[in-house]
Design a protein around this motif. Structure first.
Motif, PDB file in Angstrom:
ATOM      1  N   ASN A   1     -10.345   3.170   0.779  1.00  0.00           N
ATOM      2  CA  ASN A   1     -11.721   2.781   1.084  1.00  0.00           C
ATOM      3  C   ASN A   1     -11.787   1.917   2.340  1.00  0.00           C
ATOM      4  OD1 ASN A   1     -14.534   2.721   0.452  1.00  0.00           O
ATOM      5  ND2 ASN A   1     -14.285   0.648  -0.332  1.00  0.00           N
ATOM      6  N   PHE A   2     -10.720   1.111   2.575  1.00  0.00           N
ATOM      7  CA  PHE A   2     -10.688   0.234   3.747  1.00  0.00           C
ATOM      8  C   PHE A   2     -10.746   1.047   5.040  1.00  0.00           C
ATOM      9  CE2 PHE A   2      -8.082  -1.693   7.084  1.00  0.00           C
ATOM     10  CZ  PHE A   2      -8.758  -2.886   7.290  1.00  0.00           C
ATOM     11  N   THR A   3      -9.948   2.108   5.126  1.00  0.00           N
ATOM     12  CA  THR A   3      -9.959   2.913   6.351  1.00  0.00           C
ATOM     13  C   THR A   3     -11.301   3.607   6.545  1.00  0.00           C
ATOM     14  OG1 THR A   3      -8.946   4.724   5.105  1.00  0.00           O
ATOM     15  CG2 THR A   3      -7.465   3.265   6.319  1.00  0.00           C
ATOM     16  N   GLU A   4     -11.943   4.028   5.444  1.00  0.00           N
ATOM     17  CA  GLU A   4     -13.259   4.652   5.568  1.00  0.00           C
ATOM     18  C   GLU A   4     -14.293   3.650   6.065  1.00  0.00           C
ATOM     19  OE1 GLU A   4     -14.752   7.056   2.408  1.00  0.00           O
ATOM     20  OE2 GLU A   4     -12.751   7.586   1.718  1.00  0.00           O
ATOM     21  N   LEU A   5     -14.258   2.434   5.529  1.00  0.00           N
ATOM     22  CA  LEU A   5     -15.232   1.420   5.937  1.00  0.00           C
ATOM     23  C   LEU A   5     -14.990   0.974   7.379  1.00  0.00           C
ATOM     24  CD1 LEU A   5     -15.445  -0.747   2.671  1.00  0.00           C
ATOM     25  CD2 LEU A   5     -17.031   1.007   3.490  1.00  0.00           C
ATOM     26  N   MET A   6     -13.717   0.877   7.789  1.00  0.00           N
ATOM     27  CA  MET A   6     -13.434   0.560   9.184  1.00  0.00           C
ATOM     28  C   MET A   6     -13.938   1.678  10.093  1.00  0.00           C
ATOM     29  SD  MET A   6     -12.004  -2.421   9.558  1.00  0.00           S
ATOM     30  CE  MET A   6     -11.195  -2.314  11.142  1.00  0.00           C
TER      31      MET A   6
END
Length: 802
Positions: free
Chosen positions: A607-612
């Motif tokens: 989810n972190f890479t998607e939000l970034m």
């Protein structure tokens, strides 16, 4: 062989020694000794050793001597003291080049010479008595002061007054002359004193024990028949070097039951032995490295892959390279370039010595590799030879025992068992370097304001107190400190405590070519990879990061070796996909550990890479390449989430302590554009959401979104890129189209997409639409970008290969 104390001056004076050479100083008189015993008063005798043309090692040995700090310890008189030494200080002399004349002059004279100087002999005898009394008083005072100070035996030496010449660029520190304890004379004399007290039978056992050592299996014949202790010690140093020769001497003295001699020799040459042990430990730890991630069996020798990066003393230029294929930004701010080996060398305009250095750089610029190379060069005596010891202290390992009080000497011995109880570390003549690597991983508060002041390395305290005092210089002020850190954590150290900020800028074009040809045993293959890489301007720019160059070299080398794999060399999108995965995995190793569970991607990591990517997409829409903590919060992230996954971004500006004012960037603008494209692609392929046309309705049937043709995503994306006059969407479009390639999309399986995600449909429609747009009258830059978009697809790759 008679004992040392039983020899008289007349016995020694009658010795007639034939000409000799380094490594072959065998004497015809085997039964007479000529060196003074450690416990005996000095004898005014001269040993005449003729010159020899075979003293190559001796001629290369530095004979400069630095002043000795006379605090603590037991001191022995220097054997080269003459009548003039007692009357007035010795004037500076020209540096000798022959060992026989400068290193081993024990002042032995013949009977005829002594008969001609009766008055001098009487004066010398009286002077020696006075000196002996003075030394006895000093030893008694030292022992009365403290017994703990007896950690090494130091000889007095004449202070060298002439300053050393300024070293050439890249040679390193060289602020002072070589310490007396590391000179060839000191080591050779100490070994000879110990060996001279051995019985002939013990000397035989001693030499036979050398035959078991790997260095002497082939060279044992050269030492077997030597009886003269000087010849034995001389030959050992010639074969092994000073450190290993001392180590073998101590070990063999213990094996033949002469522990008393071994103890004295160890204390007399303790610094040389410690340096030898440290070099062995550093060799195991730093001589090989892992490129990318730590994988067993994948390490490489650092000498095979290291290329010196551009290193500058920090100026005002942005730490992130903003250049891509579209934007050409000239650099107008001049910075002071410096070699990595010279980071402690003061510049002509510097008013004080450089003690504390902080080195920064964007992630993947090679900070840790720079440290490894610095240590290896010191071990091989190529640079910075003035450092007697180098103690790397990885910040991750400094988090042990936060609540327990330890002295700094105990901390050093915890990391390096060889350095147990080295009290001479506090002496001003002990020049050391402490390297604190990856300060961002240090969990200590580093409270410089409230921590108490510590001046002794033997005083117990919390490790945070020891660390702050070491950096401030109240603890071991004569030592140097080198700190590597990401830019964000450099602010934890007050700027007034830092003498120099240094930044790694990566590689120039020449350095890139050197790397590609150096890392492979086939230089032709390396040049082929380099030339192929240069076909893509985007790759050529991003390869200034060493980690990215490694990925390009690794993949293209396989491509050109394997005919099947080489038919379709990957486009640039595949490299960026791998780069994101590698950097995330490196962050896991850094902050979580290397076990299997710690390496697994959690749902939040995905989810972190998607939000970034969502934030990066907004930045492209607003035509900016920086973000703040408010931007993170707008997409549901916190600063702490970014800090523990710091392989993709770096801080570039800070105006106050308020975290909301801090400014960040991705390590390169193309990384921002790729991660934005990845977010848009995954949102469409995973959830059926068209981020480019958010108002368009999607099907509500489960699973129907995965079967949608990708042309619905790419048509508006191509139109938007063509409508942009400044090309801000060009690289984004190339990455977005490159992600649909089967080989590239597989890189997302298990991370952003399921392992068995269905293949994309409608890629042929994308190719047709791009070619249709290319027939229209377009701006030349937009037309060229569409050509490169086709290169990212399978159809274009075969054309590029030709």
């Amino acid at each position: 062989m008679s004992n040392f104390a039983e020899d008289s001056d007349s016995d020694v004076d009658r010795m007639n020694r034939p000409p000799s050479s380094y490594g072959s100083m065998h004497s015809d008189d085997q039964d007479e000794d000529y060196f003074e015993d450690v416990a005996s008063p000095p004898t005014r005798v001269r040993l005449q050793r003729p010159d020899s043309p075979e003293t190559a090692i001796t001629e290369r040995t530095q004979t400069h001597q630095s002043s000795i700090h006379h605090s603590g310890g037991v001191y022995l008189t220097r054997q080269s003291i003459t009548q003039e030494d007692f009357r007035s200080p010795a004037p500076p002399t020209r540096e000798p080049t022959i060992l026989d004349q400068s290193e081993l002059q024990s002042e032995i004279q013949t009977e005829a010479e002594m008969d001609e100087e009766p008055n001098d002999r009487e004066m010398d005898f009286q002077d020696q008595q006075n000196e002996g009394s003075a030394m006895d008083v000093q030893e008694e005072q030292a022992e009365a002061a403290t017994v703990e100070d007896f950690d090494e035996i130091v000889e007095y030496s004449v202070e060298q007054r002439d300053p050393p010449p300024r070293p050439p660029e890249g040679a390193g520190l060289h602020f002072q002359h070589t310490h007396t304890a590391f000179t060839l004379r000191h080591v050779l004399m100490a070994m000879v004193r110990s060996l001279s007290q051995l019985h002939p039978s013990d000397m035989g056992y001693y030499k036979r024990s050398l035959s078991t050592h790997c260095r002497f299996k082939k060279n044992y014949a050269t030492i077997k028949d030597l009886q003269d202790p000087l010849d034995v010690a001389d030959k050992m140093i010639e074969i092994c070097g000073q450190g290993e020769a001392l180590y073998l001497t101590v070990r063999n003295l213990q094996s033949i039951g002469r522990d008393d001699l071994a103890v004295i020799l160890r204390k007399t040459c303790r610094r040389v032995l410690l340096q030898h042990d440290l070099k062995i430990a550093h060799d195991r730890r730093y001589y090989s490295l892992y490129e990318g991630r730590c994988r067993p069996g994948q390490q490489r020798y650092i000498s095979d892959v290291y290329v010196e990066p551009v290193t500058v003393i920090r100026g005002r230029r942005d730490v992130v390279n903003p250049e891509n294929e579209v934007r050409k930004i000239p650099y107008t701010i001049e910075e002071t370039a410096i070699r990595p080996a010279d980071i402690f060398c003061p510049l002509p305009q510097d008013q004080k010595p450089v003690r504390t250095v902080i080195m920064t750089g964007v992630p993947a610029c090679g900070l840790t590799v720079a440290i490894s190379k610095f240590i290896i060069d010191w071990m091989e005596e190529k640079t910075n030879r003035d450092f007697q010891f180098i103690f790397p202290l990885p910040a991750k390992d400094l988090n042990f025992g936060k609540d327990k009080d330890r002295s700094f000497l105990e901390v050093i011995s915890y990391f390096y068992g060889e350095a147990e109880n080295i009290k001479f570390l506090e002496k001003e003549d002990c020049l050391c370097l402490f390297i604190i690597d990856s300060l961002e991983m240090c969990q200590h508060p580093l409270d410089f304001k409230n921590n108490k002041t510590i001046t002794s390395a033997r005083e117990p305290a919390k490790f945070d107190v020891l660390l702050t005092n070491l950096i401030k210089g109240t603890l071991l002020p004569h030592c140097k400190v080198w700190i590597t850190s990401h830019v964000t954590d450099t602010y934890r150290i007050p700027s007034n405590l830092v003498d120099r900020y240094v930044e790694l800028r990566g590689w120039t074009d020449d350095k890139k070519e050197e790397f590609f040809t150096k890392r492979t045993p086939e230089p032709e293959l390396g040049r082929k990879v380099y030339n192929h890489m240069k076909r893509s301007k985007a790759l050529e720019i991003i390869c200034h990061l060493p980690l990215f160059s490694w990925m390009v070299a690794y993949i293209y080398e396989r491509a050109f070796r394997d005919p099947e794999f080489g038919k379709h060399p990957p486009g640039i999108t595949a490299f960026y996909s791998q780069y994101i995965v590698v950097q995330m995995n490196r962050s896991f190793e850094k902050y979580r550990g290397c076990n299997v569970d710690a390496q697994k991607w959690t749902d939040f990591d995905k989810n972190f890479t998607e939000l970034m990517g969502k934030m990066a997409y907004r930045m492209i829409q607003e035509a900016r390449d920086y973000f703040t903590v408010d931007d993170l919060q707008a997409v549901g992230l916190k600063y702490d989430d970014l800090k523990c996954r710091d392989g993709l971004t770096t801080e570039v500006k800070r105006e106050s302590a308020d975290v909301r004012t801090w400014v960040f960037k991705f390590v390169h603008v193309t990384v921002q554009e790729y991660i934005a494209a990845m977010y848009v692609y995954v949102a469409y392929r995973k959830n059926g959401k068209n981020v480019i046309e958010p108002n368009k309705m999607t099907s509500w049937l489960p699973g129907s979104n995965k079967d949608r043709s990708v042309i619905d995503l790419y048509r508006p994306a191509i139109d938007r890129a063509l409508a942009s006059p400044n090309g801000q969407w060009d690289m984004f479009l190339r990455f977005l189209i490159g992600l649909v390639t089967p080989g590239t999309e597989e890189n997302l399986h298990g991370y952003q997409l399921n392992h068995y995600h269905p293949k994309a449909k409608g890629t042929e429609d994308v190719v047709k639409y791009i070619k249709k747009k290319m027939k229209d009258s377009l701006n030349s830059d937009r037309y060229k970008n569409l050509e490169l978009c086709l290169v990212e697809l399978e159809e274009g790759k075969e054309e590029v290969r030709r």
